[in-house]
Motif scaffolding. Structure first.
Motif, PDB file in Angstrom:
ATOM      1  N   SER A  27     -23.658  -1.035   9.688  1.00  0.00           N
ATOM      2  CA  SER A  27     -22.903  -0.272  10.743  1.00  0.00           C
ATOM      3  C   SER A  27     -21.677   0.072   9.859  1.00  0.00           C
ATOM      4  N   LEU A  28     -21.112   1.284  10.406  1.00  0.00           N
ATOM      5  CA  LEU A  28     -19.841   1.695   9.833  1.00  0.00           C
ATOM      6  C   LEU A  28     -18.712   0.883  10.347  1.00  0.00           C
ATOM      7  N   VAL A  29     -17.882   0.564   9.424  1.00  0.00           N
ATOM      8  CA  VAL A  29     -16.469   0.000   9.832  1.00  0.00           C
ATOM      9  C   VAL A  29     -15.440   0.947   9.981  1.00  0.00           C
ATOM     10  N   ASP A  30     -14.818   0.853  10.979  1.00  0.00           N
ATOM     11  CA  ASP A  30     -13.994   1.863  11.410  1.00  0.00           C
ATOM     12  C   ASP A  30     -14.422   3.317  11.307  1.00  0.00           C
ATOM     13  N   GLY A  31     -15.598   3.532  11.419  1.00  0.00           N
ATOM     14  CA  GLY A  31     -16.301   4.900  11.387  1.00  0.00           C
ATOM     15  C   GLY A  31     -16.331   5.424  10.059  1.00  0.00           C
ATOM     16  N   VAL A  32     -16.024   4.381   9.165  1.00  0.00           N
ATOM     17  CA  VAL A  32     -15.788   5.024   7.638  1.00  0.00           C
ATOM     18  C   VAL A  32     -16.722   4.262   6.511  1.00  0.00           C
ATOM     19  N   LEU A 248       8.717 -14.210  -9.233  1.00  0.00           N
ATOM     20  CA  LEU A 248       9.196 -13.883  -7.950  1.00  0.00           C
ATOM     21  C   LEU A 248       8.973 -12.655  -7.546  1.00  0.00           C
ATOM     22  N   LEU A 249       9.150 -11.566  -8.411  1.00  0.00           N
ATOM     23  CA  LEU A 249       8.828 -10.287  -8.394  1.00  0.00           C
ATOM     24  C   LEU A 249       7.617  -9.948  -7.837  1.00  0.00           C
ATOM     25  N   VAL A 250       7.304 -10.073  -6.466  1.00  0.00           N
ATOM     26  CA  VAL A 250       6.100  -9.953  -5.765  1.00  0.00           C
ATOM     27  C   VAL A 250       6.094  -9.136  -4.712  1.00  0.00           C
ATOM     28  N   SER A 251       5.224  -8.097  -4.549  1.00  0.00           N
ATOM     29  CA  SER A 251       5.416  -7.015  -3.558  1.00  0.00           C
ATOM     30  C   SER A 251       3.943  -7.067  -2.779  1.00  0.00           C
ATOM     31  N   ARG A 252       4.233  -7.490  -1.320  1.00  0.00           N
ATOM     32  CA  ARG A 252       3.119  -7.799  -0.449  1.00  0.00           C
ATOM     33  C   ARG A 252       3.093  -6.538   0.729  1.00  0.00           C
ATOM     34  N   ASN A 253       2.195  -6.673   1.442  1.00  0.00           N
ATOM     35  CA  ASN A 253       2.304  -5.983   2.770  1.00  0.00           C
ATOM     36  C   ASN A 253       2.207  -4.357   2.652  1.00  0.00           C
ATOM     37  N   ALA A 254       1.414  -4.173   1.577  1.00  0.00           N
ATOM     38  CA  ALA A 254       1.102  -2.727   1.436  1.00  0.00           C
ATOM     39  C   ALA A 254       0.315  -2.145   2.780  1.00  0.00           C
ATOM     40  N   PRO A 255       0.373  -0.968   3.142  1.00  0.00           N
ATOM     41  CA  PRO A 255      -0.372  -0.347   4.171  1.00  0.00           C
ATOM     42  C   PRO A 255      -1.825  -0.502   4.254  1.00  0.00           C
ATOM     43  N   PHE A 256      -2.406  -0.924   2.879  1.00  0.00           N
ATOM     44  CA  PHE A 256      -3.711  -1.307   2.710  1.00  0.00           C
ATOM     45  C   PHE A 256      -3.818  -2.753   2.881  1.00  0.00           C
ATOM     46  N   ASP A 257      -2.951  -3.523   2.637  1.00  0.00           N
ATOM     47  CA  ASP A 257      -3.105  -4.830   3.304  1.00  0.00           C
ATOM     48  C   ASP A 257      -3.065  -4.945   4.640  1.00  0.00           C
ATOM     49  N   GLN A 258      -2.252  -4.245   5.376  1.00  0.00           N
ATOM     50  CA  GLN A 258      -2.132  -4.151   6.886  1.00  0.00           C
ATOM     51  C   GLN A 258      -3.586  -3.615   7.424  1.00  0.00           C
ATOM     52  N   ASP A 263      -5.116  -3.562  10.934  1.00  0.00           N
ATOM     53  CA  ASP A 263      -4.445  -2.479  11.588  1.00  0.00           C
ATOM     54  C   ASP A 263      -5.025  -1.086  10.960  1.00  0.00           C
ATOM     55  N   THR A 264      -5.803  -0.781  12.198  1.00  0.00           N
ATOM     56  CA  THR A 264      -6.490   0.545  11.686  1.00  0.00           C
ATOM     57  C   THR A 264      -5.619   1.716  11.495  1.00  0.00           C
ATOM     58  N   ASP A 265      -4.372   1.761  12.119  1.00  0.00           N
ATOM     59  CA  ASP A 265      -3.305   2.813  11.881  1.00  0.00           C
ATOM     60  C   ASP A 265      -2.637   2.662  10.776  1.00  0.00           C
ATOM     61  N   SER A 270      -7.150  10.125   5.375  1.00  0.00           N
ATOM     62  CA  SER A 270      -7.295  10.796   4.127  1.00  0.00           C
ATOM     63  C   SER A 270      -7.272   9.382   3.192  1.00  0.00           C
ATOM     64  N   ALA A 271      -6.346   8.511   3.385  1.00  0.00           N
ATOM     65  CA  ALA A 271      -6.443   7.395   2.438  1.00  0.00           C
ATOM     66  C   ALA A 271      -7.597   6.614   2.694  1.00  0.00           C
ATOM     67  N   LYS A 272      -8.072   6.434   4.008  1.00  0.00           N
ATOM     68  CA  LYS A 272      -9.183   5.777   4.316  1.00  0.00           C
ATOM     69  C   LYS A 272     -10.540   6.427   3.485  1.00  0.00           C
ATOM     70  N   ARG A 273     -10.482   7.934   3.526  1.00  0.00           N
ATOM     71  CA  ARG A 273     -11.654   8.637   2.816  1.00  0.00           C
ATOM     72  C   ARG A 273     -11.528   8.262   1.016  1.00  0.00           C
ATOM     73  N   GLY A 274     -10.196   8.148   0.757  1.00  0.00           N
ATOM     74  CA  GLY A 274      -9.987   7.784  -0.575  1.00  0.00           C
ATOM     75  C   GLY A 274     -10.288   6.399  -1.007  1.00  0.00           C
ATOM     76  N   LEU A 275     -10.063   5.529  -0.220  1.00  0.00           N
ATOM     77  CA  LEU A 275     -10.541   4.021  -0.094  1.00  0.00           C
ATOM     78  C   LEU A 275     -11.895   3.846  -0.153  1.00  0.00           C
TER      79      LEU A 275
END
Lengths: 439, 521
Positions: A27-32, A248-258, A263-265, A270-275
């Motif tokens: 079944s589709l996750v988040d409709g995608v 120590l130069l680490v970046s987290r919590n990108a929208p993709f990670d969220q 967090d479906t929002d 467009s980004a979901k389709r790209g993913l």
């Protein structure tokens, strides 16, 4: 239920009537996303904890990181400029620090002009990549000629186009400016003979490094082996201090990670389709895998050697293998704190490595252009179009990876992929780490 | 055969013109002494008054100078007091008058027809030098395909075909048939989306129901002398703009040149010999003969049409023996007879080894005809520079028309061997294709406007291209539909296709409803 059994003709209509035909692929996750796609997506997030580096005993020492930050921004290690640039004129010394090609904010090159290839003491032939999140790499430099982060840092300092420091100069600067901090982290302490006023100062000339093959002996060759080893260890430690900071130069919590966290929002449609395209049609995930979006491998994707300052030919990983094996500061070397990692075991030059470069990680990729080792692609769209075209057929060394083929993406699908890549930019590294703390 | 059809159409004009000369549609006047049709010569009311000469029409009294002389009334002896005789006489007189009037009418009508005939003859004389014809049709439809419109799915995670793990990226391991969701006579799939071999996606329905103008078809025919014809056919296809070309200025509509050839018919008597050069119909199988929407019984082509319905470029000869019962078609072409939408079809040639193909068929005198054929092709693989990469095809077909029933069956098998480098993914240097497939089509003409039909088709194929992709196609479809010939020029068709994957392939939603309204011009 998986309807995989062979159906007789008589059973076909009956099967259709029973509705056996739908969504057996999940079944589709988040409709995608199909379930299989979603499983694959979940391997891409979140970023794991910072991996240990047993070859660097001070990798996670806060004092080492603090000192490393000072060194990162200190220009005193750099030697005379070979070309005029925004940083100074030819012959001027002490003009280049790490941040000039790896900073600010996303620790990439926003200074060089043009910034396709970077300018240190001389014009480089490659684009300086970001340092953020490189702690997750297994190999360093575009071609992976360093197998440790600290090995990369010290090599950059010695590079003839970056800072062009010498080991003796580095030792002297450390002694002059950071002796106490250094001695607090490492044992043994810096030799007091590094003080120019010391009676034994002649043991450590102000400048010097091992001579190049075939070159006449220099100051370095006049030193005792014990003193050479002492300076080499200082140089290795210099790299380890920088690595402690860069870890120590680490970046987290990108929208993709969220988004993956629930967090479906967090990402646009467009980004979901790209993913979806990223993990399916475009096949990007074949190489840009894992939470850091790299398979840690080296591939010849047929990037043409184009650009004003780009070398006509680049052997890439093929040449780097030899450099890595012969580097006295590699993980198997005497200056490594753990020579049992086995990272260099079985490493050899093979034909498929000609023209191959490391799969770049894609974290904060939207903020760290231009792209490719040549820096000749100035936008993410250009990068995706490059792949969509299946790369080019000439202008590079070696044989292009057979997976680099036209992707048949529509313009809208390219836009979607770019939207997804833009969703990989997370939080900036803490502002305190971005401060110039050098003396 | 399209050319034959066009020629027949042109022949019909000639036949019509000829008949205007030979048999003008004038009702023949009643022969002397013969009664005319009751409707035209009703028996008049009997007048019992004795007939006198004064009461008879006088010679020269008929209106108009061209009126023929009034026939003289028969002279009958009258016997006074014989009522029967008088009655009979009166009837004869009335009938005589009626015949005379009728004769006048017929003379006038004959004159009008004579004038019309002269006019028609003049027109035909003017038309004689004109032997060209433009015709065609438009095909509109509405369709819905389950799922997202695609006939394929990726084997994400190598769940179904783990043997490709490490060989081909999982998203490029395609299960199903990208052309199985065709929605029109051209065979255009509703969506191909992620496909890597068949990449043209002009419909791009994404699973949405939509109306569509499938194509505007234009057919050109011209005669050169008595034995040579020029034939062409073009499809105009209205579609959305190709979004993959951000700099494109076109609207997305495109033109598909389907046919363009010269045909020579040798003036022989016992053997029919036809020679064609250019871009012509395939010679393989049977389905190629009725590809156009107005000709095809169904809305969509079979799964194997891709192998036999192409329009290769080269030279072709057709030989007919025994009153056309035995037919041999042979051709030498640049490449295969595959359709252009299938990635083993190349109009121009990349190698020197041409493709030879042929079909031998015999028509038995059963019902309206029982035709059995066998066909095959061999040549260098399309799109390959080397001559030693073979591609072959073989097939058999049968067709029966009897008592309103049309039954067609066809089986094909073939292979493009491709080229592989040892140690590298298979078929990396040239793609490989192994296939077999078949269909059975049944249609029954209930009356002169209604034909229900059913088709079962099946395809089993493996299409591999190194690390670029692999398509595992094993499926069967069942189609039921109806064809309504509401007018000789207008045909309505609708059909539903159940699409089922076989073997290790998972099922996924890709059933098809599609319809078509065609109008000839």
């Amino acid at each position: 239920m998986l309807c995989t059994k062979r159906l007789g003709l008589a059973g076909i209509l009956a099967t259709a009537a029973l509705g056996c035909s739908d969504n057996q692929l999940g079944s589709l996750v988040d409709g995608v996303f199909t379930e299989a796609e979603w499983e694959k997506i979940q391997t891409l997030s979140p970023l794991p904890e910072i991996p240990a580096d047993p070859t660097n005993a001070v990798a996670d020492d806060p004092d080492a990181a603090t000192l490393g930050q000072m060194l990162y921004f200190d220009k005193a290690f750099s030697q005379a400029l070979k070309i005029d640039s925004d940083l100074g004129s030819v012959g001027e010394e002490g003009k280049i620090n790490c941040a000039d090609c790896h900073g600010p904010t996303w620790y990439d090159d926003k200074r060089s002009t043009p910034n396709a290839t970077s300018i240190g003491v001389d014009r480089g032939s490659r684009n300086s990549p970001t340092v953020v999140n490189v702690v997750f790499y297994e190999w360093f430099y575009w071609d992976g000629r360093a197998d440790t982060m600290w090995g990369q840092a010290l090599a950059a300092a010695e590079s003839g186009v970056q800072q062009q420091t010498t080991r003796l100069h580095t030792a002297h600067v450390l002694y002059a400016k950071y002796k106490d901090e250094y001695n607090a982290v490492f044992d043994p302490d810096l030799d007091d003979a590094l003080d120019p006023t010391s009676p034994d100062a002649a043991r450590f000339p102000l400048q010097g490094r091992p001579k190049a093959a075939g070159a006449p002996d220099g100051a370095w060759e006049g030193m005792t082996p014990e003193d050479q080893d002492h300076v080499n260890r200082i140089m290795a430690n210099f790299g380890k201090l920088l690595a402690a900071y860069e870890r120590l130069l680490v970046s987290r919590n990108a929208p993709f990670d969220q988004y993956v966290a629930g967090d479906t929002d967090a990402m646009s449609a467009s980004a979901k389709r790209g993913l979806k395209s990223f993990v399916s049609k475009a096949g990007c995930v074949e190489c840009h895998a894992s939470p850091i979006f790299t398979d840690q491998g080296f591939h010849n994707i047929g990037v043409p050697q184009v650009g004003e300052f780009v070398r006509e030919e680049e052997l890439g990983r093929f040449m780097a293998v030899e450099q890595a094996l012969n580097n006295p500061f590699n993980s198997n070397g005497v200056y490594s704190d753990d020579t049992s990692t086995g990272k260099l075991d079985g490493l050899e030059q093979t034909e498929e490595l000609r023209g191959a470069f490391r799969t770049k990680h894609l974290r904060q990729i939207a903020a760290t252009g231009p792209y490719m080792h040549t820096g000749h692609l100035d936008s993410l769209r250009a990068v995706v179009e490059f792949y969509n075209d299946g790369g080019v057929d000439s202008g590079f060394v070696g044989t292009k990876d057979e997976r680099i083929l036209p992707l048949n993406l529509s313009s809208a699908e390219i836009d979607d992929l770019v939207a997804f890549l833009e969703a990989l930019t997370g939080d900036e590294v803490p502002s305190g780490l971005q401060q110039d703390t050098s003396r | 055969m399209r050319t034959k059809r066009v020629l027949l159409a042109a022949g019909a004009i000639w036949a019509t013109a000829g008949s205007a000369y030979a048999q003008p549609p004038v009702p023949p006047p009643p022969a002397e002494g013969e009664e005319g049709p009751a409707t035209e010569a009703p028996t008049p009311e009997v007048d019992r008054t004795p007939t006198t000469k004064a009461a008879q029409p006088q010679p020269g009294a008929a209106s108009g100078p061209e009126a023929p002389p009034e026939p003289e009334a028969p002279k009958v002896a009258v016997q006074s007091g014989d009522d029967d005789t008088l009655k009979r006489l009166a009837e004869l007189e009335a009938r005589t008058e009626d015949l005379a009037e009728r004769n006048v009418e017929l003379e006038e009508e004959l004159e009008i027809l004579r004038e019309d005939q002269e006019w028609t003859a003049e027109r035909v004389d003017k038309i004689l030098p004109l032997t060209a014809k433009v015709s065609g049709y438009i095909d509109m439809g509405f369709f819905y395909v389950e799922g997202d419109g695609r006939g394929i799915r990726s084997d994400t995670g190598f769940v179904f075909f783990p043997e490709f793990n490490g060989v081909v990226p999982d998203s490029w391991v395609f299960m199903g048939d990208p052309l199985s969701t065709a929605i029109n006579s051209r065979g255009d799939p509703a969506d191909v989306s992620e496909s890597r071999a068949i990449t043209s996606n002009p419909i791009d329905s994404n699973g949405n129901a939509t109306a569509i103008l499938n194509n505007i078809n234009l057919q050109l025919f011209a005669g050169i002398g008595e034995h040579v014809t020029v034939n062409g056919m073009i499809d105009f296809i209205p579609r959305s703009r190709d979004a993959s070309d951000p700099d494109g200025l076109t609207t997305g509509d495109f033109i598909d040149v389907r046919l363009g050839y010269l045909e020579y018919r040798a003036p022989t008597e016992n053997i029919g010999i036809t020679l064609s050069v250019g871009k012509f119909d395939s010679v393989l199988g049977f389905e190629y003969r009725s590809q156009e929407a107005v000709d095809r019984l169904t809305v969509t082509p079979s799964l194997i049409c891709r192998y036999t319905c192409g329009h290769p470029i080269g030279i072709k000869s057709r030989l007919k023996f025994f009153d056309d019962a035995l037919v041999l078609n042979v051709s030498a072409t640049n490449g295969s007879h595959f359709t252009e939408g299938f990635p083993f079809s190349n109009e121009t040639d990349d190698n020197d080894f041409k493709t030879g193909a042929g079909r031998l068929s015999y028509r038995f005198d059963v019902g309206s005809g029982l035709e059995i054929g066998a066909s095959g092709a061999y040549g260098a693989q399309d799109f390959q520079a080397a001559d030693d990469v073979p591609q072959w095809h073989a097939g058999a077909d049968v067709r029966l028309e009897a008592a309103g029933l049309e039954i067609t069956g066809e089986y094909v098998k073939g292979e493009a061997e491709g080229v592989s480098t040892p140690g590298e993914p298979r078929c990396g240097d040239a793609p490989c294709l192994e296939y077999q497939g078949a269909y059975g089509l049944f249609g029954y003409r209930v009356n002169n406007w209604l034909i229900p039909y059913a088709r079962v088709d099946w395809r089993d194929a493996l299409h591999t291209s190194g690390a670029s992709f692999v398509y595992i196609s094993e499926l069967v479809r069942v189609t039921a539909g109806v064809r309504l010939e509401v007018d000789p020029a207008i045909i309505i068709k609708a059909e539903y296709t159940v699409n089922r994957e076989l073997g290790r392939l998972p099922q996924f939603p890709n059933d098809i409803f599609t319809s078509s309204v065609t109008a000839r011009f």
